[in-house]
Design a protein around this motif. Structure first.
Motif, PDB file in Angstrom:
ATOM      1  N   ALA A 174      50.739  23.173 -32.790  1.00 31.81           N
ATOM      2  CA  ALA A 174      51.426  22.447 -31.724  1.00 31.81           C
ATOM      3  C   ALA A 174      50.820  22.826 -30.382  1.00 31.81           C
ATOM      4  CB  ALA A 174      52.916  22.789 -31.735  1.00 31.81           C
ATOM      5  N   ARG A 175      50.689  21.849 -29.491  1.00 34.49           N
ATOM      6  CA  ARG A 175      50.170  22.118 -28.149  1.00 34.49           C
ATOM      7  C   ARG A 175      51.320  22.175 -27.147  1.00 34.49           C
ATOM      8  NH1 ARG A 175      46.325  18.694 -23.992  1.00 34.49           N
ATOM      9  NH2 ARG A 175      48.251  17.489 -23.788  1.00 34.49           N
ATOM     10  N   LEU A 176      51.430  23.289 -26.433  1.00 35.49           N
ATOM     11  CA  LEU A 176      52.459  23.448 -25.415  1.00 35.49           C
ATOM     12  C   LEU A 176      52.190  22.517 -24.236  1.00 35.49           C
ATOM     13  CD1 LEU A 176      52.739  27.341 -25.267  1.00 35.49           C
ATOM     14  CD2 LEU A 176      54.096  25.752 -26.645  1.00 35.49           C
ATOM     15  N   SER A 177      53.247  22.190 -23.484  1.00 32.75           N
ATOM     16  CA  SER A 177      53.063  21.431 -22.247  1.00 32.75           C
ATOM     17  C   SER A 177      53.078  22.353 -21.027  1.00 32.75           C
ATOM     18  CB  SER A 177      54.131  20.337 -22.119  1.00 32.75           C
ATOM     19  OG  SER A 177      55.434  20.879 -22.166  1.00 32.75           O
ATOM     20  N   ILE A 178      53.860  23.424 -21.044  1.00 30.81           N
ATOM     21  CA  ILE A 178      53.806  24.446 -20.000  1.00 30.81           C
ATOM     22  C   ILE A 178      53.718  25.812 -20.659  1.00 30.81           C
ATOM     23  CG2 ILE A 178      55.092  23.074 -18.317  1.00 30.81           C
ATOM     24  CD1 ILE A 178      57.527  24.885 -18.875  1.00 30.81           C
ATOM     25  N   ALA A 193      58.338  35.237 -44.667  1.00 34.08           N
ATOM     26  CA  ALA A 193      57.483  35.654 -43.561  1.00 34.08           C
ATOM     27  C   ALA A 193      57.186  34.451 -42.677  1.00 34.08           C
ATOM     28  CB  ALA A 193      56.182  36.261 -44.073  1.00 34.08           C
ATOM     29  N   VAL A 194      57.248  34.678 -41.371  1.00 33.82           N
ATOM     30  CA  VAL A 194      56.915  33.645 -40.382  1.00 33.82           C
ATOM     31  C   VAL A 194      56.133  34.323 -39.268  1.00 33.82           C
ATOM     32  CG1 VAL A 194      57.794  31.817 -38.871  1.00 33.82           C
ATOM     33  CG2 VAL A 194      59.131  32.508 -40.881  1.00 33.82           C
ATOM     34  N   SER A 195      55.058  33.707 -38.812  1.00 32.41           N
ATOM     35  CA  SER A 195      54.287  34.300 -37.721  1.00 32.41           C
ATOM     36  C   SER A 195      53.832  33.214 -36.759  1.00 32.41           C
ATOM     37  CB  SER A 195      53.075  35.063 -38.251  1.00 32.41           C
ATOM     38  OG  SER A 195      52.110  34.173 -38.789  1.00 32.41           O
ATOM     39  N   LEU A 196      53.463  33.634 -35.550  1.00 35.34           N
ATOM     40  CA  LEU A 196      52.992  32.736 -34.509  1.00 35.34           C
ATOM     41  C   LEU A 196      51.723  33.313 -33.908  1.00 35.34           C
ATOM     42  CD1 LEU A 196      53.957  30.104 -32.963  1.00 35.34           C
ATOM     43  CD2 LEU A 196      54.803  31.668 -31.205  1.00 35.34           C
ATOM     44  N   ALA A 197      50.739  32.450 -33.643  1.00 36.10           N
ATOM     45  CA  ALA A 197      49.457  32.899 -33.078  1.00 36.10           C
ATOM     46  C   ALA A 197      48.815  31.751 -32.342  1.00 36.10           C
ATOM     47  CB  ALA A 197      48.531  33.394 -34.192  1.00 36.10           C
ATOM     48  N   TYR A 198      47.797  32.077 -31.532  1.00 31.00           N
ATOM     49  CA  TYR A 198      46.950  31.026 -30.990  1.00 31.00           C
ATOM     50  C   TYR A 198      46.157  30.401 -32.138  1.00 31.00           C
ATOM     51  CZ  TYR A 198      47.696  31.773 -25.986  1.00 31.00           C
ATOM     52  OH  TYR A 198      48.235  31.828 -24.727  1.00 31.00           O
ATOM     53  N   ALA A 199      46.092  29.066 -32.137  1.00 28.58           N
ATOM     54  CA  ALA A 199      45.396  28.363 -33.214  1.00 28.58           C
ATOM     55  C   ALA A 199      43.891  28.416 -33.002  1.00 28.58           C
ATOM     56  CB  ALA A 199      45.856  26.917 -33.273  1.00 28.58           C
ATOM     57  N   ALA A 200      43.155  28.516 -34.102  1.00 31.96           N
ATOM     58  CA  ALA A 200      41.701  28.397 -34.111  1.00 31.96           C
ATOM     59  C   ALA A 200      41.342  27.100 -34.835  1.00 31.96           C
ATOM     60  CB  ALA A 200      41.061  29.612 -34.776  1.00 31.96           C
ATOM     61  N   GLU A 201      40.068  26.892 -35.094  1.00 31.41           N
ATOM     62  CA  GLU A 201      39.632  25.658 -35.735  1.00 31.41           C
ATOM     63  C   GLU A 201      39.956  25.639 -37.226  1.00 31.41           C
ATOM     64  OE1 GLU A 201      38.267  23.027 -34.137  1.00 31.41           O
ATOM     65  OE2 GLU A 201      38.629  24.112 -32.270  1.00 31.41           O
ATOM     66  N   HIS A 202      40.160  24.432 -37.756  1.00 29.80           N
ATOM     67  CA  HIS A 202      40.235  24.182 -39.199  1.00 29.80           C
ATOM     68  C   HIS A 202      41.302  25.032 -39.901  1.00 29.80           C
ATOM     69  CE1 HIS A 202      36.634  21.987 -38.356  1.00 29.80           C
ATOM     70  NE2 HIS A 202      35.953  23.081 -38.065  1.00 29.80           N
ATOM     71  N   GLY A 203      42.444  25.204 -39.244  1.00 33.84           N
ATOM     72  CA  GLY A 203      43.550  25.911 -39.871  1.00 33.84           C
ATOM     73  C   GLY A 203      43.530  27.407 -39.695  1.00 33.84           C
ATOM     74  N   ALA A 248      49.785  28.162 -33.545  1.00 35.48           N
ATOM     75  CA  ALA A 248      49.911  27.922 -34.984  1.00 35.48           C
ATOM     76  C   ALA A 248      51.122  28.693 -35.487  1.00 35.48           C
ATOM     77  CB  ALA A 248      48.651  28.363 -35.712  1.00 35.48           C
ATOM     78  N   LEU A 249      52.054  27.989 -36.086  1.00 35.31           N
ATOM     79  CA  LEU A 249      53.238  28.578 -36.708  1.00 35.31           C
ATOM     80  C   LEU A 249      53.004  28.584 -38.213  1.00 35.31           C
ATOM     81  CD1 LEU A 249      56.166  27.890 -38.233  1.00 35.31           C
ATOM     82  CD2 LEU A 249      56.175  29.633 -36.434  1.00 35.31           C
ATOM     83  N   SER A 250      53.035  29.763 -38.833  1.00 35.83           N
ATOM     84  CA  SER A 250      52.787  29.890 -40.271  1.00 35.83           C
ATOM     85  C   SER A 250      54.046  30.418 -40.950  1.00 35.83           C
ATOM     86  CB  SER A 250      51.626  30.862 -40.535  1.00 35.83           C
ATOM     87  OG  SER A 250      50.461  30.463 -39.843  1.00 35.83           O
ATOM     88  N   PHE A 251      54.453  29.783 -42.053  1.00 33.75           N
ATOM     89  CA  PHE A 251      55.613  30.284 -42.790  1.00 33.75           C
ATOM     90  C   PHE A 251      55.313  30.316 -44.280  1.00 33.75           C
ATOM     91  CE2 PHE A 251      56.490  25.672 -42.347  1.00 33.75           C
ATOM     92  CZ  PHE A 251      56.770  25.303 -43.662  1.00 33.75           C
ATOM     93  N   HIS A 252      55.994  31.246 -44.964  1.00 32.97           N
ATOM     94  CA  HIS A 252      55.793  31.442 -46.402  1.00 32.97           C
ATOM     95  C   HIS A 252      57.126  31.779 -47.047  1.00 32.97           C
ATOM     96  CE1 HIS A 252      55.107  34.192 -49.904  1.00 32.97           C
ATOM     97  NE2 HIS A 252      54.295  33.200 -50.230  1.00 32.97           N
ATOM     98  N   GLY A 253      57.381  31.158 -48.193  1.00 34.58           N
ATOM     99  CA  GLY A 253      58.535  31.496 -49.010  1.00 34.58           C
ATOM    100  C   GLY A 253      58.088  31.736 -50.432  1.00 34.58           C
ATOM    101  N   GLU A 254      58.605  32.772 -51.055  1.00 27.09           N
ATOM    102  CA  GLU A 254      58.206  33.090 -52.437  1.00 27.09           C
ATOM    103  C   GLU A 254      58.598  31.985 -53.404  1.00 27.09           C
ATOM    104  OE1 GLU A 254      56.378  35.409 -53.571  1.00 27.09           O
ATOM    105  OE2 GLU A 254      56.243  36.782 -51.880  1.00 27.09           O
ATOM    106  N   SER A 313      49.664  35.939 -41.613  1.00 26.07           N
ATOM    107  CA  SER A 313      48.975  36.698 -40.570  1.00 26.07           C
ATOM    108  C   SER A 313      47.462  36.667 -40.730  1.00 26.07           C
ATOM    109  CB  SER A 313      49.465  38.152 -40.566  1.00 26.07           C
ATOM    110  OG  SER A 313      50.857  38.205 -40.293  1.00 26.07           O
ATOM    111  N   ALA A 314      46.964  35.930 -41.712  1.00 26.24           N
ATOM    112  CA  ALA A 314      45.525  35.904 -41.992  1.00 26.24           C
ATOM    113  C   ALA A 314      44.794  35.011 -41.000  1.00 26.24           C
ATOM    114  CB  ALA A 314      45.279  35.403 -43.407  1.00 26.24           C
ATOM    115  N   GLY A 315      43.647  35.482 -40.519  1.00 29.56           N
ATOM    116  CA  GLY A 315      42.838  34.685 -39.613  1.00 29.56           C
ATOM    117  C   GLY A 315      42.405  33.380 -40.243  1.00 29.56           C
TER     118      GLY A 315
END
Length: 388
Positions: A35-39, A61-71, A113-119, A145-147
């Protein structure tokens, strides 16, 4: 310095309509949404939703990071998200969860990039179908949390992620863009953030000496003003998607073409046909409800649609009778509606030589949705002084 929480990005939750259901759920996989922020801001909170779900969603598990290319993500920016101090959370049917605040310096227009995982199974009963943004789905495993992760498939929908809030300055505020697929940006380039609200946000950001103004896109493809189908009808979802957002000062409404187009096709029966007077009454209710909450409203005329889907669905999609309703609605918007401002997108976007059609240079090819150039023209035509 005083601060406040402002929504910097959103994707309105919608039900899974039959033809939009390629996925039944995720089975022990990691899902990464971009997702791209507006502010920007100095902290962040995200909201995950199970609005239309019939069973609880368990996330491990849920994590948030700056997105890179191709996922991928920028690993050094990755932050694990917690919910009441716990890494795991349950999103109960018909409800949402909000993560604990995370200290994180965020730039305007940065991609997160918001990443989530459920078993177990994470069912897809709530989504945002036409996101115009790639979502990456891994092979089974926790890659939050993987790059980089092993991608099994991609879609262009959003799933659990429905809003990102940033800790902004105390005078920051937001504009909600409320509408259907034209606000949602259908027909714009995937992953390019070329919807008209995206370009509108860039214009607001470029003003010098002005407070931050976030742009919240609450468009839903296929949404209608007065009848349910893809997402709850606009008059029903208005409180959730507009009035529930703190710090909103202005509202832009562009919705109604599907109320005219869909009836008497395979998409909707004749009993759902509406007239111009009914639609104007619906707009007036939205304007009145916004005014009670202190919002100023800009109401937009409806774009032309002749030539849309000449073969699918067979017959009835464009008719002269439907065009007369559109013209009557637009005339009433221009001359009678009680909005604080009017944006005449019809006058801007129609073909001067054939006003019932989109300008060819602005047509994505389906004769109802603009292309990138058309969406840019829409955003650049909006008078920014209204939002001061």
């Amino acid at each position: 310095m005083e601060t406040r929480w402002i929504a910097s990005w959103s994707a309105a939750p919608m039900n899974v309509w039959g033809p939009d259901a390629p996925l039944s759920g995720f089975f022990g996989q990691t899902v990464r949404e971009v997702a791209r922020l507006s502010i920007g801001g100095s902290g962040v909170v995200v909201r995950l939703t199970n609005d239309y779900g019939r069973s609880p969603i368990h996330l491990d598990a849920v994590s948030l990071a700056y997105a890179a290319e191709h996922g991928g993500i920028e690993p050094l920016t990755s932050r694990p998200l917690t919910f009441g101090g716990s890494r795991s959370t349950v999103i109960h049917p018909g409800s949402s969860v909000i993560c604990d605040p995370v200290e994180m310096e965020l730039r305007a227009f940065s991609r997160l990039a918001l990443s989530f995982h459920g078993e177990g199974l994470v069912p897809v009963e709530t989504h945002h179908f036409e996101a115009q943004q790639t979502t990456y789905i891994s092979v089974p495993g926790d890659f939050t949390s993987a790059g980089e992760m092993i991608v099994q498939q991609t879609t262009t929908s959003h799933y659990l992620l429905s809003a990102i809030y940033v800790r902004a300055s105390a005078d920051a505020r937001a504009v909600v863009c409320f509408g259907d697929s034209i606000t949602d940006g259908y027909g714009s380039s995937i992953d390019a953030d070329r919807r008209w609200p995206d370009v509108f946000a860039e214009r607001l950001s470029a003003r010098e000496g002005q407070a931050d103004i976030a742009v919240v896109n609450q468009g839903i493809g296929g949404n209608r003003l007065l009848h349910d189908c893809r997402g709850r009808r606009a008059v029903a979802r208005f409180d959730r998607d507009v009035l529930s957002y703190a710090g909103v000062s202005h509202l832009v409404i562009l919705i109604g073409i599907n109320d005219i187009v869909w009836p008497n096709t395979i998409l909707a029966g004749g009993h759902e046909a509406v007239g111009a007077a009914e639609m104007i009454a619906g707009y007036q209710q939205l304007i009145a409800r916004a005014r009670l909450s202190g919002l100023k409203t800009m109401l937009c005329t409806l774009l032309p649609f002749e030539g849309t889907n000449p073969e699918f669905p067979k017959g009835g999609y464009y008719t002269s009778a439907k065009e007369r309703i559109r013209q009557a609605v637009n005339h009433s918007i221009r001359t009678e509606c009680d909005a604080d401002a009017i944006m005449d997108f019809d006058a801007l976007m129609h073909d001067p030589s054939r006003p019932t059609r989109l300008r060819p240079a602005y047509d994505s090819g389906d004769h109802i949705h603009p292309n990138d150039a058309g969406y840019r023209a829409m955003a650049e035509a909006i008078d920014l002084s209204f939002f001061e």
